[in-house]
Scaffold this active site. Structure first.
Site, short mmCIF file in Angstrom:
data_model
loop_
_atom_site.label_atom_id
_atom_site.label_comp_id
_atom_site.label_asym_id
_atom_site.label_seq_id
_atom_site.Cartn_x
_atom_site.Cartn_y
_atom_site.Cartn_z
N GLU A 157 17.50 18.13 -6.93
CA GLU A 157 16.32 17.45 -7.50
C GLU A 157 15.03 17.96 -6.87
O GLU A 157 14.00 18.05 -7.54
CB GLU A 157 16.44 15.93 -7.29
CG GLU A 157 15.44 15.11 -8.09
CD GLU A 157 14.08 14.90 -7.41
OE1 GLU A 157 13.13 14.53 -8.10
OE2 GLU A 157 13.97 15.13 -6.19
N ASP A 163 20.17 16.31 -2.07
CA ASP A 163 19.43 17.36 -1.35
C ASP A 163 18.13 16.79 -0.75
O ASP A 163 17.67 15.71 -1.15
CB ASP A 163 19.12 18.55 -2.27
CG ASP A 163 18.23 18.18 -3.45
OD1 ASP A 163 18.40 17.07 -4.01
OD2 ASP A 163 17.35 18.98 -3.82
ZN LIG Z 1 13.57 12.28 -4.05
#
Ligand SMILES: [Zn+2]
Length: 395
Positions: free
Chosen positions: A147, A84
């Site tokens: 994340e 992401d």
């Molecule tokens: Zn990163």
């Protein structure tokens, strides 16, 4: 390698764009399958968020990509990075461009360049295993979809993977000067919801219970906690709530971030927040509830962790790469892995800059440089158990 990063970067994979993350996961699945392994897409739990109206709303996340190779090997390394980015579908930053030295684009450094580094290093390792027949090193890859919002959906997968492996390599971009991140502070995001009673500000002011005033009181108190614990900062980021000027507001949401260098301070920080919330509740007559937890502990480097840093610097030196490290207040999944007892180096991705901005870029020649460094590190571990940071661990 550059072509791979370009193909991945032009697909939007902002964390909340679950279908875009899914598309990137499929593209990466295809590339990793060439290693002769079976990459598996794994759904992760939706994430719950407190919206600006104080409602808890669930958001779907994209899948994680998990790959395991020689899970029975005596030495096992976990390679992690995220798919992401911070750029949502509404971001103006959606295309890539290149000059002789740089590739500019969303997520090229953070962290799609890192995925390419990981992939090419594993290709080199597998060629070596094939030709040498030495199968002492097993590996597991986890590419996660979330994340950039603190890995709420993939934390369970990360924890399970960290129990199966001894050492971690993460492919976040290197610090701007090429250094590796060493100690990292811990980080926690909190959201406080204040629920009061609305009333007409002219006719029935005393019947109202002002949620915005309560949130402002708590915000001020949180700011004043700065300085109470060494290495700890509390950043009041945002207050949402209220409405027409002739109405006592009944809802406010306060958001803040805590950075801290010692896990031992978590209970004291939590107690200070509890105390502020209780004071506000008494003084303003509002209901106060806190969401969020300390789930990204400080990353401290123990003996095994330092051995790992020293190893990688030695390997870099043999490749005529001058490698340093320094501490940072930024956090990543390396904090979590270290918290579960897995020593790791977390900035083995590309060199670049402008991350989390529309100026993000990576330095083209760092792709080969970093892939070579990781490949040599992995191959050294297959050849020489003395170089392995965890000699005493059972197979
Ligand atoms: Zn990163």
């Amino acid at each position: 390698m550059i072509g791979l990063v370009e193909r991945w970067a032009v697909v939007n994979s902002g964390t909340m764009n679950s279908s875009g993350v899914g598309t990137v996961a499929h593209l990466m699945q295809h590339e990793f399958a060439e290693l002769g392994v079976t990459p598996e897409l794994i759904p992760v739990d939706p994430v719950e968020e407190l919206n600006n109206r104080g409602e808890l709303v669930a958001h779907e996340l994209g899948p994680a990509l998990s790959i395991r190779c020689r899970p029975e090997a005596p030495r096992r390394v976990l390679l992690v990075i995220h798919m992401d980015t911070v750029y949502g579908i509404e971001s103006p930053f959606q295309t890539v461009r290149r000059d002789d030295v740089h590739l500019y684009g969303p997520g090229v450094a953070d962290a799609k360049g890192g995925v390419a580094v990981m992939l090419v290093a594993l290709q080199a390792l597998e060629r070596h295993v094939e030709s040498s027949g030495i199968r002492e090193l097993g590996w597991e890859v986890l590419l996660n979809p979330d994340e950039e919002i603190g890995s709420p959906g993939s934390a369970r997968l990360l924890e399970e993977a960290s129990r199966r492996n001894h050492v971690g390599l993460l492919f976040e971009p290197a610090l701007p000067d090429g250094s590796l991140a060493h100690h990292r502070k811990g980080s926690a995001n909190f959201h406080i919801r204040c629920v009061g009673v609305s009333a007409h500000a002219g006719r029935h002011f005393e019947d109202g219970r002002n949620a915005v005033a309560a949130a402002a009181f708590i915000a001020s108190g949180i700011h004043q906690l700065n300085g109470d614990w060494e290495g700890t900062t509390l950043n009041v980021a945002r207050i949402d709530g209220g409405g027409p000027l002739n109405m006592v507001p009944s809802m406010a949401v306060l958001r803040f971030n805590v950075r801290y260098s010692k896990s031992e301070n978590e209970p004291a920080i939590a107690a200070a927040l509890d105390e502020l919330q209780q004071q506000a509740s008494r003084q303003f007559g509002v209901d106060v509830e806190r969401f969020g937890e300390f789930n990204t502990p400080p990353k401290t480097i123990d003996d095994r962790g330092q051995f790992l840093f020293d190893q990688i610097r030695e390997t870099a030196k043999s490749l005529e790469i001058d490698l340093n490290w320094r501490s940072t207040g930024g956090v990543c999944d390396g904090n979590r892995l270290a918290g579960w007892g897995v020593p790791n180096v977390d900035t083995l991705g590309v060199r670049g800059g402008g991350i989390h901005s529309t100026d993000e870029f990576m330095v083209l020649d760092s792709l080969t440089e970093r892939a070579t460094l990781t490949a040599h590190t992995l191959i050294n571990w297959t050849l020489n158990s003395d170089l392995w940071p965890c000699p005493s661990l059972p197979s």
